[in-house]
Design an enzyme around this catalytic site. Sequence first.
Site, short mmCIF file in Angstrom:
data_model
loop_
_atom_site.label_atom_id
_atom_site.label_comp_id
_atom_site.label_asym_id
_atom_site.label_seq_id
_atom_site.Cartn_x
_atom_site.Cartn_y
_atom_site.Cartn_z
N HIS A 313 0.85 -1.19 0.00
CA HIS A 313 0.00 0.00 0.00
C HIS A 313 0.88 1.23 0.00
CE1 HIS A 313 -3.12 2.83 1.09
NE2 HIS A 313 -3.97 1.92 0.69
N ASP A 370 -8.10 -5.01 -0.04
CA ASP A 370 -8.66 -5.82 -1.12
C ASP A 370 -8.27 -7.29 -1.04
OD1 ASP A 370 -10.25 -4.05 -2.47
OD2 ASP A 370 -8.53 -3.11 -3.43
#
Length: 433
Positions: A313, A370
């Site tokens: 991320h 996700d």
Amino acid sequence: MSDKATIEINGKKYDFPILVGTENEQAIDISKLRAITGGVTTIDPGFKNTGSCESGITFLDGEKGILRYRGYSIEELANKADFLEVAFLLIFGELPTKEELDQFHEDIKENSIVDDDIRKILDAFPKAAHPMGILSSLTSALTAFNPSNDQINNIDYERSKKALYDNIVKVLGKIPVLVTWTYRKKHGLPLEYGDNSLGYVENILKMMFKKPNKDYEENPVIVKALNKLLILHADHEQNCSTSTVRIVGSSHAGLFASISSGISALWGPLHGGANQAVLEMLEAIKADGGDTKKYMAKAKDKSDPFRLMGFGHRVYKNFDPRAKIIKVTADEVLNDLGVEDPILDIAKDLEKEALSDPYFVDRRLYPNVDFYSGIIYRAMGIPVDMFTVMFALGRLPGWIGQWREMRLKKEPIGRPRQIYTGPNHRTFKSVMD
Ligand code: ACO
């Protein structure tokens, strides 16, 4: 703490103010750099270290794994709040009273009718079209059917405020209809309008899954899980799609057009499209015999373009707090629904291996939101190519809140600089000479 930063360029010193946020984040305000230095700019591809605005909506601390909407922790909101309450909070700044929430919901319901001509546009799409492309196009098309002025102008602020509110409830009312129509068209089901007696999330599920000539039975486990997923996705400060919405809106393009661009930005596999990519990756590993080690090796091999989707991320460098909540929810939903999904075991194996692998540990790559969301969506019966569309549905309040903040603060048009690296001046010579 110093309130200024000094930059020395070619032996000359320049002072710049330091801005401090409410959580003590510091930023050097270089907005005057070019003017006072006679043309020096900054460069930061991918905006890895560039703040584009001051915002009072979402706070996140990637080192500590903190995410808060308007000061409320994501853990508390995901476990206790209703999605529409969170939407109101993100957009208008405070939690609604019961009356405000009821009125907001009423206004959304009243504005959920989609013009019949939109159906014709939907019909024109080939069956194989990706739902994100359809949703982005239909959202943009809504502009033509709602030509009211959604600009905020100084001349008639009250009228603008009313028009903006109308457009906000239209987005929250109509886009769920477009999402569910996109799904139903793909599955050859007749299009459904909402049921005004239901809650916002309950209504989305009914519009999606109601079978023709059959009673619809609500499943509270699925309602609870979708409510949670939508809240977890509702905002994430200046990410790729939100920055897109703000930058498109900064040219004074309207709310529908700006959100349509946000949907396109979310589509990519490095952003919201990762939930689809994760499921496809897990399926591929399963079909290939379930050898997670082989795929770990591919992810680490710099000559192989394969990346472990759902890992890493831009801002979370210890853990993604949303992933923690989602992992627990995935277990709950699969248990409650009695679904045994071998994909979940592959996901858990990959996570375990990555968390102890020096490649991932050194680069601080952890599962993101996700990694597990697709497993929940699949258990709910939502097809893989609709996953990112569900994410878009959840992100609507964030996009709207950020767009509204940007316009109310009268932010200037977004227009980055560049460092030109092309040819110097040369003389044109036509092949026709
Ligand atoms: N698998 C393998 N290696 C990775 C991964 C991954 N998923 N993610 C990053 N890396 C490696 C890079 O190759 C790079 O290695 P290097 O330093 O040896 O060159 C290093 O980690 C840093 O990666 P960057 O791409 O520079 O990090 P950035 O912050 O620009 O990208 C991103 C973040 C896009 C999320 C990236 O980690 C990624 O592609 N992840 C997979 C896609 C994904 O899950 N996206 C969803 C994000 S959450 C969301 O948008 C809702």
